[in-house]
Design a protein around this motif. Sequence first.
Motif, PDB file in Angstrom:
ATOM      1  N   UNK A  65       0.539  -0.874   0.270  1.00  0.00           N
ATOM      2  CA  UNK A  65       0.204   0.459   0.154  1.00  0.00           C
ATOM      3  C   UNK A  65       0.976   1.593   0.268  1.00  0.00           C
ATOM      4  N   UNK A  66       0.492   2.646  -0.655  1.00  0.00           N
ATOM      5  CA  UNK A  66       0.747   3.614  -0.766  1.00  0.00           C
ATOM      6  C   UNK A  66       0.570   4.215   1.003  1.00  0.00           C
ATOM      7  N   UNK A  67      -0.436   4.746   0.984  1.00  0.00           N
ATOM      8  CA  UNK A  67      -1.248   4.845   2.019  1.00  0.00           C
ATOM      9  C   UNK A  67      -2.024   4.302   2.646  1.00  0.00           C
ATOM     10  N   UNK A  68      -2.379   4.506   3.883  1.00  0.00           N
ATOM     11  CA  UNK A  68      -3.583   3.224   5.386  1.00  0.00           C
ATOM     12  C   UNK A  68      -3.947   3.902   5.731  1.00  0.00           C
ATOM     13  N   UNK A  69      -5.560   3.631   5.194  1.00  0.00           N
ATOM     14  CA  UNK A  69      -6.250   4.417   7.124  1.00  0.00           C
ATOM     15  C   UNK A  69      -7.054   3.169   7.507  1.00  0.00           C
ATOM     16  N   UNK A  70      -6.817   3.517   8.944  1.00  0.00           N
ATOM     17  CA  UNK A  70      -6.826   2.746  10.031  1.00  0.00           C
ATOM     18  C   UNK A  70      -7.256   3.008  10.816  1.00  0.00           C
ATOM     19  N   UNK A  71      -9.035   2.469  11.192  1.00  0.00           N
ATOM     20  CA  UNK A  71      -9.212   2.824  12.099  1.00  0.00           C
ATOM     21  C   UNK A  71      -9.359   2.032  13.340  1.00  0.00           C
ATOM     22  N   UNK A  72      -9.412   2.707  14.708  1.00  0.00           N
ATOM     23  CA  UNK A  72      -8.592   2.170  15.991  1.00  0.00           C
ATOM     24  C   UNK A  72      -9.200   1.133  16.022  1.00  0.00           C
ATOM     25  N   UNK A  73     -10.507   0.901  16.521  1.00  0.00           N
ATOM     26  CA  UNK A  73     -11.849   0.222  17.263  1.00  0.00           C
ATOM     27  C   UNK A  73     -11.882  -1.123  16.054  1.00  0.00           C
ATOM     28  N   UNK A  74     -11.420  -1.939  16.293  1.00  0.00           N
ATOM     29  CA  UNK A  74     -10.856  -3.358  15.559  1.00  0.00           C
ATOM     30  C   UNK A  74     -10.882  -4.623  15.996  1.00  0.00           C
ATOM     31  N   UNK A  75     -11.506  -5.782  15.171  1.00  0.00           N
ATOM     32  CA  UNK A  75     -12.038  -6.256  16.350  1.00  0.00           C
ATOM     33  C   UNK A  75     -11.008  -7.667  16.158  1.00  0.00           C
TER      34      UNK A  75
END
Length: 159
Positions: A65-75
């Motif tokens: 990936x060139x960019x990661x969009x990351x949520x904090x609340x993950x299982x």
Amino acid sequence: MMESIGNGAAPIEVLLVEDSPGDVRLTREAFKDAKVHINLHVASDGNEAMAFLLGRGEYVGVPRPDLILLDLNLPKKDGREVLTEIKESPTLRSIPVVILTTSASEADILRSYRLHANCYITKPVGLNGFLEVIKSIDNFWLSVVKFPHEERSRKERCS
């Protein structure tokens, strides 16, 4: 899952780490609406994200990936753990990570930056606000920023 979105120019590889099907759908729609040419990959939990990033299992041979969009609340493994692993890895730390989450907690913001997140964005509640956030990601991260296009050998990815 990968989906090519956009106008025919060389695509930017984006990994969206998000477990909410509604937010995944909104993100896809917003990128389509912004007419951004990306290959959007989706991981629905932290373990899947790390398997993708390290090219393990079903993700052998996937593009970096060139960019990661990351949520904090993950299982399974939360976004804070994923961010820590990314930024501690010599082969992954150069990938910009944008935290895109519902949390507006000052503690989450501070911790994310201490873990070397490149940006922290709180998801707006409404559709129009969400579309504006994705357009701003496009305007800066996908249109202005230059990414390192590092080639990874299988050995590097699996170490």
